[in-house]
Design an enzyme around this catalytic site. Structure first.
Site, PDB file in Angstrom:
ATOM      1  NE  ARG A   1      -1.340   2.456   2.874  1.00  0.00           N
ATOM      2  CZ  ARG A   1      -0.791   3.558   3.371  1.00  0.00           C
ATOM      3  NH1 ARG A   1      -0.647   4.640   2.611  1.00  0.00           N
ATOM      4  NH2 ARG A   1      -0.358   3.592   4.624  1.00  0.00           N
ATOM      5  CG  ASP A   2       3.401   4.284   2.835  1.00  0.00           C
ATOM      6  OD1 ASP A   2       3.793   5.043   1.937  1.00  0.00           O
ATOM      7  OD2 ASP A   2       3.242   4.666   4.009  1.00  0.00           O
TER       8      ASP A   2
ATOM      9  CG  HIS B   1       2.582   6.757  -1.689  1.00  0.00           C
ATOM     10  ND1 HIS B   1       1.779   7.705  -2.286  1.00  0.00           N
ATOM     11  CD2 HIS B   1       1.963   6.434  -0.515  1.00  0.00           C
ATOM     12  CE1 HIS B   1       0.723   7.944  -1.526  1.00  0.00           C
ATOM     13  NE2 HIS B   1       0.807   7.187  -0.454  1.00  0.00           N
TER      14      HIS B   1
ATOM     15  CB  SER C   1       1.935  11.744   7.014  1.00  0.00           C
ATOM     16  OG  SER C   1       0.850  11.148   7.688  1.00  0.00           O
TER      17      SER C   1
ATOM     18  CG  HIS D   1       2.409   4.664   9.074  1.00  0.00           C
ATOM     19  ND1 HIS D   1       2.227   3.539   8.294  1.00  0.00           N
ATOM     20  CD2 HIS D   1       2.891   5.620   8.232  1.00  0.00           C
ATOM     21  CE1 HIS D   1       2.580   3.813   7.039  1.00  0.00           C
ATOM     22  NE2 HIS D   1       2.988   5.069   6.976  1.00  0.00           N
TER      23      HIS D   1
ATOM     24  CG  HIS E   1       6.598   8.077   6.188  1.00  0.00           C
ATOM     25  ND1 HIS E   1       6.764   7.593   4.921  1.00  0.00           N
ATOM     26  CD2 HIS E   1       5.283   7.904   6.483  1.00  0.00           C
ATOM     27  CE1 HIS E   1       5.606   7.153   4.452  1.00  0.00           C
ATOM     28  NE2 HIS E   1       4.684   7.332   5.382  1.00  0.00           N
TER      29      HIS E   1
END
Length: 341
Positions: free
Chosen positions: A17-18, A21, A172, A199, A201
């Site tokens: 999913r991520d 990107h 994010s 989550h 990054h």
């Protein structure tokens, strides 16, 4: 080697999913089928699948996916037997009747209903529907750095009231340091009676450290992706996360050797460019702008002879969020206009 005790932390693998990107949402059905088999073999608890921005997000505005939602979910479902199939849902992209219901009918097990960190109100109907259908549903607060801690806690309380079984905060833009994570997770633990997740990054190189800080503060749900495959500088690298947690004695239920094998396989299949903390990723983290903006910012800035770093900092001042990609061109034109005066 395996970590087979009852998991103290449940890991969601966001590679499919991520990671979408990182390839402009061009993961193929064959990539999804192959990777799901490796994740299944490694006993990954939850495998998240879909367009980078979630269910029904494929569009000219945020990027057209190579596969339809139906194809992605059907393919994943076919190959996940014990691992649970998860999706990311942003109300506004996905409606209940047109998008969410068909996804659940295809066999989705876990739904993560997401909103901007100050807009939890928009999730109520989607969360309620998932609960009515007997699905596991988590609430997600994106761009969580844009809300002060008390505001974040109030939004989390809304998600709990709507029926979410846990609240996940997303870094994010990869802007957090470990102390930032500790403060937020600790405050959420005190404010709500459901689980807390995180989550990460990696824009400032802190994804693993921040994930560990979250766990030490009481988080029970953590996201990772194979080779860190994700938007911008990527996510917390799943293999490293599992290894570090094994070193710390934290049970995940994931087989270390097999997840390492999955990483080697994914690198030959679809992780053609390993996530790197590049200059723009650092600027994205410092400016607090969504990691997924990196590619369009670089492209549009280059086409117009504008420094992409200036674009990121201006987007940060405007508090741009995912879904506002149209702002990039506006900002670029404004900066270019100023430079020509």
């Amino acid at each position: 080697m395996s970590n087979s005790n009852r998991p103290a932390v449940v890991i969601t693998d966001s590679t499919l999913r991520d990671g979408n990107h990182a390839v402009s949402h061009q993961l193929r059905a064959s990539d999804i089928a192959s990777y799901c088999q490796w994740a299944e073999a490694a006993h990954v608890p939850i495998v998240e699948v879909g367009h980078g921005n979630g269910l029904a997000a494929s569009s000219l505005q945020v990027g057209l996916a190579a596969c339809s939602d139906q194809m992605m979910l059907e393919t994943a479902r076919m190959h996940l037997k014990t691992s649970r199939l998860g999706i990311h849902v942003i109300p506004g992209f996905a409606t209940v009747a047109k998008d969410l219901k068909p996804a659940l009918d295809l066999g989705v097990d876990v739904v993560r209903v997401a909103s901007h960190c100050t807009e939890a109100d928009i999730t109520e109907r989607h969360i309620g529907y998932c609960r009515d259908q007997g699905k596991t549903v988590f609430g997600v607060l994106m761009m969580s750095h844009m809300a002060e801690v008390p505001v974040l806690c109030e939004e989390a309380k809304k998600l709990e009231a709507y029926g979410a079984e846990a609240v996940i905060i997303m870094d994010s833009s990869g802007t957090y340091l470990p102390l930032d994570v500790t403060r937020r997770v600790s405050a959420l633990k005190e404010s709500i009676g459901i689980g807390v997740g995180f989550h990460a990054h990696n824009n400032l190189g802190m994804a693993i450290a921040n994930s560990i800080a979250a766990i030490e503060a009481g988080a029970v749900l953590i996201d990772g992706s194979i080779r860190g495959f994700g938007a911008g500088a990527g996510n917390a690298q799943l293999e490293t996360l599992v290894a570090v947690l094994e070193r710390l004695g934290v049970a995940t239920g994931i087989d270390l050797y097999r997840v390492l094998d999955a990483g080697d396989f994914a690198e030959t299949l679809f992780v053609k460019e390993l996530p790197v903390v590049r200059s723009l990723s650092i600027v994205s983290g410092l400016s607090g702008v969504f990691s997924g903006f990196s590619k369009p910012v670089l492209r549009i800035a280059s086409e117009n002879g504008v420094d992409p770093r200036d674009v990121f900092f201006e987007l940060g001042r405007r508090r741009a969020v995912a879904g506002q990609e149209d702002l990039i061109l506006e900002v670029v034109k404004e900066i270019k206009s100023r430079g020509n005066r």
